[in-house]
Design an enzyme around this catalytic site. Structure first.
Site, PDB file in Angstrom:
ATOM      1  NE  ARG A  99      -8.948   3.745 -50.749  1.00 11.98           N
ATOM      2  CZ  ARG A  99      -7.887   3.563 -50.009  1.00 11.98           C
ATOM      3  NH1 ARG A  99      -7.967   2.817 -48.921  1.00 11.98           N
ATOM      4  NH2 ARG A  99      -6.744   4.113 -50.326  1.00 11.98           N
ATOM      5  CD  GLU A 130      -4.425   8.668 -51.745  1.00  8.41           C
ATOM      6  OE1 GLU A 130      -3.297   8.246 -52.022  1.00  8.41           O
ATOM      7  OE2 GLU A 130      -5.054   8.298 -50.724  1.00  8.41           O
TER       8      GLU A 130
END
Length: 525
Positions: A282, A111
């Site tokens: 993010r 991720e």
């Protein structure tokens, strides 16, 4: 009145991990706000980060966490959590969590922000599988009492003792029982807050309905320090659909090759913002999407994984695939419309590495806390990991110091003799909506001092109204949540105004530079 050895508020990963570790020796009561599986844990799609791949190292996971956290993390805490991760995965396997395997090893995905494949997962519904395994184990344990539908109003402290004291000890909680519509007292020698975050202070959030900052607000009112509330993580990719709210498209879609594109032109824009493209942390991805949406006047951008083989997509993301097919979107052939949404509360109640708060007998673990792990931005899939490590750490500290934890004294019962039933429920709905809207508009992904001051002004006005309402009427779940929502919003805005720089998740156009020294924002009651 209900008495047990240890009281745990919250039935997610942190609360149930603590309960299972304590129940071998003690009687444990776990209170859930709604159903026992309604918290954020069950919603977690991605997975759990741990160093398990050959060639990966603890040092690499630590560095990835520090880089994502923009240097604000406490390195000792990061080391503590990362080094305990493989053992936490092993214990979950023993509990029966059916992690995906490839040949004879755990299947690991990657991720954003991670330099290696280190995310163990159960398809794209890891949290649900973890929640079920923990709940099944807790239900089967004779020393654990699980109590759903209890909305905690406040901590019961020394101030509530029959003989008033200013000592600041926490002896349990007052909780509203949805079944009986009455407030009940739960006491214990030690109380653990595992209540999750404050995501519902925002209009768009992937958090469950109950994420109204209850534990953070209660701890603050009781006298705990609160830290780093300005760092609200916005998940870059929440499904844009007017009928379906809060459906998350996991980061792993980008980890497995998904690309962010402009609708209409198909331009892949992430390489314009960061060399890591879709695998940037993010905060970078969310700001880039926010920038493009505002620049071009879009409602959403596209997340496209249709270039991967259809069977690969269906195998890796079965739940997302099924959900989208039901909405008329075939992700094997079409792009997915996505927008950023509030996703995770990086700040919270200040704790040490044993999960201890500032108040005697009170512990905290998971998203409600600020342990030093996440810094200015949480690295993907470190959140469930924090729950397991700190749930266990709090349990270990309580067990080791049990002889020093005095039994609770006599505590006054809840008194509602001077209040009446409300006939103005519309006030609660109006204020709830107003908070979430101005927090989204003024305290969102990109901030300014003027916007933050506007939010602070509205909070001040609403506080008078809510306090007056709370003082005159019997409590209801909605009123309890509104009070906590407003407190959480205030803590977020105060923290954001205090930080005169841009760092991690806190980006302000008035202070775009990052200062040389990384310093926590700490609010003292």
């Amino acid at each position: 009145m209900h008495e047990s050895d240890i009281l745990i508020i919250g039935s997610g990963a942190a609360g149930l991990t603590a309960a299972l570790n304590l129940a071998e020796r003690f009687k444990v009561t776990v209170l859930a706000k709604g159903a026992l599986n309604e918290g954020a844990t069950a919603w977690a799609q991605g997975g759990i980060a741990a160093v398990l791949e050959p060639g990966d190292t603890f040092e690499s996971h630590i560095e990835d966490t520090m880089i994502a956290g923009a240097g604000l993390n406490d390195r000792d805490t990061v080391e503590f959590v990362v080094e305990n991760a493989p053992a936490a995965i092993e214990r979950l396997e023993k509990l029966g969590v059916p992690f995906n395997h490839e040949r004879d090893a755990l299947h690991l995905t990657r991720e954003g922000g991670h330099s290696h494949r280190r995310i163990v997962h159960v398809n794209d519904a890891t949290g649900w599988a973890v929640q079920e395994a923990l709940l099944n184990a807790a239900r089967a344990h004779p020393n654990i009492t699980l109590v759903p539908d209890m909305v905690v109003v406040d901590l019961a402290t020394s101030r509530h003792e029959t003989r008033y004291s200013g000592a600041g000890n926490v002896w349990g909680v007052y909780a509203f029982n949805r079944a009986s519509n009455a407030v009940e007292l739960f006491t214990a020698r030690a109380t653990i807050l595992a209540t999750g975050g404050a995501g519902r202070t925002y209009l768009f959030s992937t958090a469950p309905r109950g994420a109204t900052g209850d534990g953070i607000a209660m701890a603050w009112r009781a006298g705990c320090r609160i830290s780093n509330m300005e760092f609200m993580q916005f998940h870059p990719t929440c499904l844009y659909n007017l009928e379906v709210k809060n459906f998350l498209i996991t980061e792993a879609v980008r980890g497995e090759g998904g690309q962010l594109k402009i609708p209409g032109t198909g331009h892949r824009f992430m390489p314009d913002f960061d060399p890591r493209a879709e695998l940037a942390p993010r905060d970078v991805v969310a700001r880039a999407i926010d920038h493009e949406i505002k620049r071009l006047g879009l409602d959403y951008v596209h997340l496209d994984i249709s270039h991967q083989p259809p069977e690969f997509v269906r195998e890796h993301f079965p739940n997302i695939y099924e959900k989208l097919i039901g909405l008329g979107i075939d992700m094997t052939r079409q792009p997915i419309p996505v927008v950023p949404a509030q996703h995770y509360t990086c700040g919270g109640v200040v704790i040490d590495r044993a999960g201890r708060t500032d108040l005697p007998h009170l512990y905290a673990a998971g998203e409600v806390s600020q342990s030093g792990l996440h810094g200015a931005n949480r690295l993907a899939s470190n959140s469930l990991l924090e729950c397991f490590v700190f749930g266990e750490a709090a349990a270990a500290d309580i067990t080791a110091n049990w002889g020093d934890l005095a039994p609770p004294p006599a505590i006054r019962p809840w008194d509602e003799s001077r209040v009446t039933h409300s006939d103005e429920e519309v006030v609660i709905k109006q204020n709830w909506t107003e908070i979430r809207r101005f927090m989204w508009n003024y305290v969102g992904i990109v901030r300014s001092t003027k916007r933050l001051e506007r939010a602070a002004h509205r909070i001040q006005m609403l506080r008078e109204e809510v306090n007056d309402y709370y003082g005159h009427f019997r409590v209801t779940p909605d009123l309890i949540e509104l009070r906590n929502l407003l407190e959480s919003a205030d803590l977020i805005v105060r923290s954001a105004l205090h930080r005169k720089e841009s760092r991690g998740l806190h980006y302000t156009i008035d202070y775009p530079e990052t200062l040389p020294d990384a310093i926590d924002t700490v609010l003292v009651p």
